[in-house]
Write a protein that holds these residues in place. Structure first.
Motif, PDB file in Angstrom:
ATOM      1  N   ILE A   1       0.875  -1.169   0.000  1.00  0.00           N
ATOM      2  CA  ILE A   1       0.000   0.000   0.000  1.00  0.00           C
ATOM      3  C   ILE A   1       0.914   1.222   0.000  1.00  0.00           C
ATOM      4  CG2 ILE A   1      -1.826   1.250   1.213  1.00  0.00           C
ATOM      5  CD1 ILE A   1      -2.714  -1.429   2.404  1.00  0.00           C
TER       6      ILE A   1
ATOM      7  N   HIS B   1       0.729   8.328  -2.822  1.00  0.00           N
ATOM      8  CA  HIS B   1      -0.267   8.470  -1.759  1.00  0.00           C
ATOM      9  C   HIS B   1      -1.461   7.537  -1.931  1.00  0.00           C
ATOM     10  CE1 HIS B   1       2.130  11.902  -0.688  1.00  0.00           C
ATOM     11  NE2 HIS B   1       1.887  12.481  -1.851  1.00  0.00           N
TER      12      HIS B   1
ATOM     13  N   TYR C   1       0.732   4.367   0.305  1.00  0.00           N
ATOM     14  CA  TYR C   1       0.532   5.350   1.373  1.00  0.00           C
ATOM     15  C   TYR C   1       1.263   4.947   2.649  1.00  0.00           C
ATOM     16  CZ  TYR C   1      -1.958   8.105   4.923  1.00  0.00           C
ATOM     17  OH  TYR C   1      -2.269   8.939   5.966  1.00  0.00           O
ATOM     18  N   GLU C   2       1.271   3.656   2.938  1.00  0.00           N
ATOM     19  CA  GLU C   2       1.880   3.181   4.182  1.00  0.00           C
ATOM     20  C   GLU C   2       3.406   3.228   4.134  1.00  0.00           C
ATOM     21  OE1 GLU C   2       0.245  -0.632   5.047  1.00  0.00           O
ATOM     22  OE2 GLU C   2      -1.725   0.185   5.599  1.00  0.00           O
TER      23      GLU C   2
ATOM     24  N   LYS D   1      -3.911   4.495  -1.563  1.00  0.00           N
ATOM     25  CA  LYS D   1      -4.252   3.561  -0.485  1.00  0.00           C
ATOM     26  C   LYS D   1      -4.801   2.248  -1.045  1.00  0.00           C
ATOM     27  CE  LYS D   1      -5.198   7.192   2.909  1.00  0.00           C
ATOM     28  NZ  LYS D   1      -6.174   7.744   3.877  1.00  0.00           N
TER      29      LYS D   1
END
Length: 225
Positions: free
Chosen positions: A49, A128, A51-52, A130
């Motif tokens: 992911i 970014h 974003y992570e 998700k």
């Protein structure tokens, strides 16, 4: 076009290709054995992911290492039988010959490096996002890049669908893989994708093209470079 087999014989048993196939199938079988809610949790745990990895902020100890590990685990999980079958078909057809030229240990490292490059390319384009990113297609794209360099003139028996016309015809690998790459480039648009990580495919393919020289143990007659 659906490739079925090529005309390049392997000199030895492609053990690593078999092992990667088996690992992907085993993970998918495990996925099917779980209840539906747990399946979703499994995919999220193993998926990349973006974003992570890019919007960490305050994190718990070890969280960054866990998230980074998904760059590897995501290569072995698939969300559906056709997703798995398509990837494994391409790996089976093209992976054995690439492994034959590189050797088993080098091929395994090459495969993983291409998979990492694929994931990082997608992250760079959509840092970014998700949306969970899963599948072996990025790593396999690297295998396709290497195959294109080494066996551009190989004949690939390909199932062609054109309206009501269905036929198996031999097509040079340069055309089969060139069409595949063109499809990726046409569909790769930032902010879009329809659930497919097109930029990961392009990144993996580019790494396969670039890494073939240091990873191969011999130059194949007729290779592009």
């Amino acid at each position: 076009m659906i490739p079925l087999k090529d005309d390049v014989p392997s000199r030895r048993l492609p053990i690593i290709t078999f092992a990667i196939l088996a690992a992907n199938i085993a993970v998918y079988v495990r996925y099917l054995m779980l209840p539906a809610p747990v399946r979703e949790q499994m995919v999220i745990r193993m998926a990349v992911i973006p974003y992570e990895l890019t919007d960490l902020g305050p994190t718990q100890p070890g969280l960054l290492a866990y998230n980074a590990a998904t760059l590897l685990t995501s290569m072995f999980v698939h969300g559906g039988i056709w997703h798995l079958a398509g990837n494994m078909l391409y790996l089976w057809i093209f992976g054995s010959n690439v492994e034959d030229v590189m050797g088993r240990g080098r091929f395994l490292v090459f495969y993983l490096v291409c998979g990492l490059a694929a994931a990082l390319t997608q992250i760079a384009v959509q840092p970014h996002s998700k949306v969970p990113m899963i599948g072996a297609s990025g790593a396999i794209a690297g295998v396709l890049g290497a195959y294109l360099v080494m066996f551009p003139a190989a004949r690939v028996m390909t199932l062609i669908f054109l309206f009501v016309f269905v036929r198996v015809v031999p097509i040079p690998a340069l055309i089969v893989l060139g069409v595949w790459l063109l499809i990726q480039l046409i569909n790769a648009q930032p902010g879009t994708g329809g659930g497919v990580a097109w930029f990961a495919h392009i990144g993996g393919f580019a790494m396969g093209l670039a890494a073939i020289v240091p990873f191969r143990t011999r130059k194949v007659r007729g290779s592009l470079y």
